[in-house]
Design an enzyme around this catalytic site. Structure first.
Site, PDB file in Angstrom:
ATOM      1  CG  HIS A 128      -1.623  -1.262   1.503  1.00  0.00           C
ATOM      2  ND1 HIS A 128      -1.080  -2.275   2.270  1.00  0.00           N
ATOM      3  CD2 HIS A 128      -2.827  -1.709   1.083  1.00  0.00           C
ATOM      4  CE1 HIS A 128      -1.932  -3.287   2.317  1.00  0.00           C
ATOM      5  NE2 HIS A 128      -3.003  -2.982   1.599  1.00  0.00           N
ATOM      6  CG  HIS A 143      -2.902   0.466   9.082  1.00  0.00           C
ATOM      7  ND1 HIS A 143      -2.789  -0.903   8.977  1.00  0.00           N
ATOM      8  CD2 HIS A 143      -4.085   0.789   8.514  1.00  0.00           C
ATOM      9  CE1 HIS A 143      -3.863  -1.380   8.370  1.00  0.00           C
ATOM     10  NE2 HIS A 143      -4.666  -0.385   8.085  1.00  0.00           N
ATOM     11  CG  ASP A 229       3.117  -3.238   5.670  1.00  0.00           C
ATOM     12  OD1 ASP A 229       2.829  -4.428   5.905  1.00  0.00           O
ATOM     13  OD2 ASP A 229       2.298  -2.304   5.745  1.00  0.00           O
ATOM     14  CG  ASP A 231       0.999  -4.978   3.638  1.00  0.00           C
ATOM     15  OD1 ASP A 231       1.833  -4.418   2.901  1.00  0.00           O
ATOM     16  OD2 ASP A 231       0.117  -4.334   4.262  1.00  0.00           O
TER      17      ASP A 231
HETATM   18  N1  LIG Z   1      -0.017  -0.295   6.523  1.00  0.00           N
HETATM   19  C1  LIG Z   1      -1.096  -0.822   5.982  1.00  0.00           C
HETATM   20  N2  LIG Z   1      -1.346  -2.097   6.097  1.00  0.00           N
HETATM   21  N3  LIG Z   1      -1.927   0.011   5.327  1.00  0.00           N
HETATM   22  C2  LIG Z   1      -3.142  -0.411   4.720  1.00  0.00           C
HETATM   23  C3  LIG Z   1      -3.927   0.764   4.219  1.00  0.00           C
HETATM   24  C4  LIG Z   1      -5.190   0.324   3.519  1.00  0.00           C
HETATM   25  C5  LIG Z   1      -6.013   1.464   2.921  1.00  0.00           C
HETATM   26  N4  LIG Z   1      -5.272   2.135   1.889  1.00  0.00           N
HETATM   27  C6  LIG Z   1      -6.447   2.458   4.001  1.00  0.00           C
HETATM   28  O1  LIG Z   1      -6.099   3.608   3.958  1.00  0.00           O
HETATM   29  O2  LIG Z   1      -7.122   2.084   4.905  1.00  0.00           O
HETATM   30 MN   LIG Z   2       1.964  -0.250   5.308  1.00  0.00          MN
END
Ligand SMILES: NC(=[NH2+])NCCC[C@H](N)C(=O)O
Ligand SMILES: [Mn+2]
Length: 302
Positions: A128, A143, A229, A231
């Site tokens: 992201h 986040h 991260d 992910d």
């Molecule tokens: N650090 C992360 N996992 N970020 C996820 C963000 C997901 C989405 N873009 C939001 O603003 O909610």
């Molecule tokens: Mn992130």
């Protein structure tokens, strides 16, 4: 000279929609982080965990309407302030902070501390963009906002606890993006940060992309903060994360990227975030975080 790493746990999940990342530091320690780093010839200190306000008492309805759509922003501010101090202290003590999240809102504190008394660049490995502001965020979860926060973008302009002093957008590189919100995409395009998507990684290969990202972050700075991260990896490799997205980096790409970070000699501070033990399978994502930290700090096969 042997590098000393100081582990700093930031057991918070105030920035995430799913509970459980507050157990990340514990899971990563249990996976053997200190031993793994020592086996790589790195000295290790463990500063323990920050005193995070008790999450069991959290109540999303307690969020003040005046705080816009950023949920638990007061708690995030509290953790960021503690963490920023801990990171700045580690650097003043000449050791390398290794921050264990917690959700990615902890980056507000780590980047803030790392860039408090120095000019710093950031390489951000993530699925992201984490570039939302309270106004653009579809979720209200902090986040998804830390990069905008440290750079003072939008609502974060002039917000002292969030803005990182020695960081310029020209020295920020995002690597491996594959999931952006619509408004977030526009904000990233308008910003001076450099962003590489997974398609860039497909076309150019991880080595080329990370090489350029390190050049961006290291250009006229005193060092580089790496915000990692979990992910960023493909969910097949890292199932224990709250916001998985298919099509992520492979196991080898992740090690290779972080080995390059080590080889560059520019690593100033490191954080590993978003490990969620509740969603993990037999702690494998925490184990992966442990291995990847060792690669970033210079572990080599031969
Ligand atoms: N650090 C992360 N996992 N970020 C996820 C963000 C997901 C989405 N873009 C939001 O603003 O909610
Ligand atoms: Mn992130």
């Amino acid at each position: 000279m042997t590098r000393t790493a100081r582990i700093i746990g930031a057991p918070t999940d105030y920035g995430a929609n799913r509970r459980g990342v507050d157990m990340g530091p514990s899971a990563i320690r249990y996976a053997g982080l200190a031993a793994e780093l020592r086996s790589a010839g790195i000295d290790v200190e463990d500063a323990g965990d920050l005193a995070v306000p008790l999450a069991d008492e959290r109540d999303p309805d307690a969020v003040e309407p005046s705080e816009g759509t950023a949920k638990f922003v007061r708690e995030v501010e509290e953790v960021s302030t503690l963490l920023s101090d801990a990171v700045a202290t580690a650097l003043a003590d000449d050791v390398t902070p290794v921050v264990l999240g917690g959700d990615h809102s902890v980056a507000i504190g780590s980047v803030g501390g790392s860039a408090r008394d120095a000019d710093v660049g950031v390489v951000w490995f993530d699925a992201h963009g984490d570039f939302n502001t309270p106004t653009t965020s579809p979720s209200g979860n902090v986040h998804g906002m830390p990069l905008a926060a440290v750079l003072g973008v939008g609502d974060f302009e002039g917000v002292e606890w969030a803005n990182a002093r020695g960081l310029k957008p020209e020295n920020v590189a995002l690597v491996g993006l594959r999931d952006l919100d619509d408004t977030e995409r526009t904000v990233i395009r308008e910003s001076a940060v450099t962003a590489y998507t997974m398609s860039d990684v497909d076309e150019r290969g991880i080595t080329d992309v990370v090489d350029e990202a390190l050049t961006v972050a290291g250009d006229d700075t005193d060092g580089v903060h790496v915000s990692f991260d979990l992910d960023w990896l493909d969910p097949n490799e890292a199932p224990g994360v709250g916001t998985p997205v298919r099509g992520g980096a492979s196991y080898r790409e992740a090690h290779s990227a972080l080995e390059q970070v080590a080889t560059s000699g520019m690593l100033r501070s490191l954080e590993l975030v978003e490990v969620n033990p509740i969603l993990d399978q037999h702690n494998e994502t925490a184990e992966l975080a442990t291995e990847l930290a060792a690669s970033a700090l210079g572990k080599r096969i031969l």
